[in-house]
Motif scaffolding. Structure first.
Motif, short mmCIF file in Angstrom:
data_model
loop_
_atom_site.label_atom_id
_atom_site.label_comp_id
_atom_site.label_asym_id
_atom_site.label_seq_id
_atom_site.Cartn_x
_atom_site.Cartn_y
_atom_site.Cartn_z
N GLN A 33 37.74 11.45 48.25
CA GLN A 33 36.31 11.38 48.49
C GLN A 33 36.05 11.08 49.87
O GLN A 33 36.88 10.77 50.75
CB GLN A 33 35.67 10.06 47.68
N SER A 34 34.60 11.90 50.19
CA SER A 34 34.35 11.97 51.58
C SER A 34 32.83 11.60 51.60
O SER A 34 32.12 11.89 50.61
CB SER A 34 34.57 12.89 52.37
N VAL A 35 32.30 10.78 52.60
CA VAL A 35 30.85 10.44 52.81
C VAL A 35 30.43 10.90 54.15
O VAL A 35 31.09 10.54 55.06
CB VAL A 35 30.52 8.93 52.67
N ASP A 36 29.33 12.09 53.88
CA ASP A 36 28.79 12.43 55.09
C ASP A 36 27.72 11.31 55.87
O ASP A 36 26.88 11.08 55.32
CB ASP A 36 28.06 13.80 55.03
N ILE A 37 28.47 10.59 56.96
CA ILE A 37 27.80 9.47 57.31
C ILE A 37 26.21 9.99 58.00
O ILE A 37 25.26 9.08 57.85
CB ILE A 37 28.56 8.73 58.44
N CYS A 38 26.36 10.99 58.76
CA CYS A 38 25.06 11.41 59.30
C CYS A 38 23.96 11.72 58.26
O CYS A 38 22.86 11.32 58.52
CB CYS A 38 25.32 12.76 60.11
N ALA A 39 24.23 12.49 57.07
CA ALA A 39 23.41 12.80 56.07
C ALA A 39 23.04 11.57 55.37
O ALA A 39 21.81 11.30 55.05
CB ALA A 39 24.06 13.57 55.10
#
Length: 167
Positions: free
Chosen positions: A158-164
């Motif tokens: 899993q990855s989370v786009d912190i900026c978004a």
């Protein structure tokens, strides 16, 4: 703070397993260090806004080999990413990571990250600026100083786009 660690790792047992692949005579181990840090990533260098990052409660051990390769192994950290402009924040209670840095013959590094890792990509990186919280595996190739990502070679999990997430 180029390569931001969520480098805060699962179990020392994993490190012991990984060390079997390296020549035992080449290992030098530093004792665990408590990880508490604050970092600021200027606007445009990860996200379009200034990103403030804090980490607490982690523990990190670095294992270095004579050939220039090394591991960062440790226990999880509480990571908080904050949009400096709006105050919006995202917190991750990581369980840790094992990060292997392989020094290549051409001077670059192949970096194998597993577990929980926050990774800041800058505008000079091959992918352009972004901030991602990974849970799983990430393999990148960096320059000799570990300050520029030349390529993203593999991701899984899993990855989370912190900026978004914080926009």
């Amino acid at each position: 703070m180029k390569r931001f660690p969520g480098y805060l790792s699962p179990l020392a047992a994993i490190a012991a397993i990984l060390l079997i692949a390296q020549p035992a005579s080449a290992a030098a181990t530093k004792p665990p260090e408590i990880q508490a840090f604050k970092a600021t990533v200027p606007a445009g260098d990860g996200c379009p806004f200034q990103l403030d990052i804090t980490g607490t409660n982690g523990q990190l051990t670095q294992i270095t080999f004579r050939n220039g390769s090394f591991f960062n192994v440790g226990k999880g950290v509480l990571l908080t990413y904050t949009n400096h402009e709006t105050g919006a924040s995202y917190t991750v209670n990581t369980s840790g990571s094992v990060d292997r840095f392989v020094h290549n013959a051409d001077g670059t590094y192949t970096v194998y990250l597993s577990g929980h890792n926050g990774y800041i990509y800058f505008g000079t990186d091959a992918t352009g600026p972004r901030a991602i919280q990974y849970t799983g595996n990430l393999v990148v190739t960096t320059d000799a100083t570990l300050s520029k990502t030349l390529s993203v070679d593999f991701t899984s999990g899993q990855s989370v786009d912190i900026c978004a997430k914080l926009s």
